[in-house]
Design a protein around this motif. Sequence first.
Motif, short mmCIF file in Angstrom:
data_model
loop_
_atom_site.label_atom_id
_atom_site.label_comp_id
_atom_site.label_asym_id
_atom_site.label_seq_id
_atom_site.Cartn_x
_atom_site.Cartn_y
_atom_site.Cartn_z
N ASP A 179 0.83 -1.20 0.00
CA ASP A 179 0.00 0.00 0.00
C ASP A 179 0.87 1.25 0.00
O ASP A 179 1.96 1.28 0.59
N THR A 180 0.36 2.29 -0.66
CA THR A 180 1.02 3.59 -0.65
C THR A 180 0.34 4.45 0.41
O THR A 180 -0.88 4.65 0.36
N TRP A 198 5.65 3.55 0.32
CA TRP A 198 4.85 2.33 0.26
C TRP A 198 5.33 1.34 1.31
O TRP A 198 6.51 1.31 1.67
N TRP A 208 -3.37 5.64 0.11
CA TRP A 208 -3.71 5.98 -1.26
C TRP A 208 -4.29 4.79 -2.02
O TRP A 208 -4.87 4.96 -3.09
N SER A 209 -4.12 3.59 -1.51
CA SER A 209 -4.59 2.40 -2.22
C SER A 209 -5.38 1.49 -1.29
O SER A 209 -5.24 0.27 -1.33
N ASN A 249 -8.93 0.94 -3.64
CA ASN A 249 -8.44 0.66 -4.98
C ASN A 249 -7.15 1.43 -5.18
O ASN A 249 -6.75 2.23 -4.33
N ASP A 250 -6.53 1.22 -6.31
CA ASP A 250 -5.23 1.85 -6.57
C ASP A 250 -5.35 3.11 -7.42
O ASP A 250 -4.34 3.63 -7.90
N ARG A 300 -2.78 5.12 -11.62
CA ARG A 300 -2.92 3.85 -10.90
C ARG A 300 -1.68 3.47 -10.08
O ARG A 300 -1.71 2.48 -9.37
N ASP A 301 -0.61 4.22 -10.22
CA ASP A 301 0.64 3.83 -9.58
C ASP A 301 1.19 4.96 -8.71
O ASP A 301 2.22 5.56 -9.04
N GLN A 345 2.72 4.74 -6.00
CA GLN A 345 4.02 4.40 -5.44
C GLN A 345 5.17 4.82 -6.35
O GLN A 345 6.31 4.93 -5.92
#
Length: 443
Positions: free
Chosen positions: A278-279, A288, A322-323, A326-327, A387-388, A390
């Motif tokens: 997780d971020t 993360w 942040w996730s 969902n991401d 979506r990323d 991290q």
Amino acid sequence: MDEQALRRIGADIAEWTRDLFGFFYQPSSLLQIVVVVACLALAWLLDRLTRGPIEGQARKIKGAPRFLRIVVAIRRRMGLAYFVLLLWGVKLLDAAAGGPRSQIVAIVFDLALAYLVIAVASRIVRNRLLSRVITFVAWGLAALSILDLIGPVADVLDQTALTVGQSRISALLVIKTVVVLAVTLWLASTAGNFLDTRVQRSEELTPTLRVLIGKFLKIGLILLALAVALASAGVDLTALTVFSGAIGVGLGFGLQKVVSNFISGIIILTDRSIKPGDTISLGDTFGWIRELRARFVSVVTRDGREYLIPNEDFITNQVINWSFSNDLVRIDVEFGVSYDSDPHEVIRISKEATAALERVVNHKGVVCWMTAFGDSSLDFVLRFWIRDPQAGLTNVKGEVLLALWDAFKANGIGIPFPHREIIMRTPVTVEKAGHAEIGTAEP
């Protein structure tokens, strides 16, 4: 220990000492000692002659670290190996000649062989200090067995005892308890790590559930090992009730933070608020989660720093995950353009430029809104999804701003900067071309 027991032990030691000295003063015993010393000198010479070739062959071993460790352990004890081989040869010659059995040679051979085998086998343990402790303890027990001294030494240790209430605590009981505890705890730790590795590889379980099961397995095996070790050593567990209660009170006052972090870790794993991968943002820390531990959470930031944050902070402080569900993460970028620009074209161009970037999620859509008539510009806010998180937030904002710069420059849209007018209400002397002129203030 009573006086009669002390006298009996002293008499046994004196008798054993007299027998030992009488044995060594025999001519055959002196000859065996000379043979042992000669074998020791010859083994040292052979070790010096063969050290180079053996090290050269050991350097050629690639891709087998465990086997290489055993080879290195044997190489460091090649002198002892040669000594064992020479003594074994002496024993064979003695048996072939049909002479009397060389007791000193046989005893030294057994002691040297036991030490060689134990020292090489203990190299399986990577901790050097632990490996040495295992070597000397195991060889000490083997030496006592070879010399038939386990019984007398055990009697002496058993006679050395203290009586506390109705319990009798002897030195033998303490040693047995320590040895059994060490062995059982090592077995429990090894089994726990093995089971934890197998659980972590299971794809059917969630990352949080894997960590929770792994921790309960390790703790359960350690508690079981403690109970089994104390019971097998003959320790009355009911006698530890009062003592454990006192320790519990001391732990409650002295280890409040440790216990709080441990319980917080269990709560985090149970409610699955955070999990590996997780971020998160906690205070000024953004990164993360790499690992969840019993006392802390390992968080890796974008600059490679690894923060070990106590579990309690994730329970008592505000945490941005942040996730969590969902991401997808939405990012806002604010910018402004000059007043002579068409705001409809600005919105269209900025949306197209942003949607063309790789990290922007297109199916969520890019939104651009005009927010205000600023002092020097028309103000806009651009919103997009990634979506990323991290992979970083600042870098994707920078990519969007560069894309807007290129798109605005290609379409003749200017990005203004603040302008200031200075109105001078008093005459000002301006020197120009060598003479002075009187300037007047603007109306």
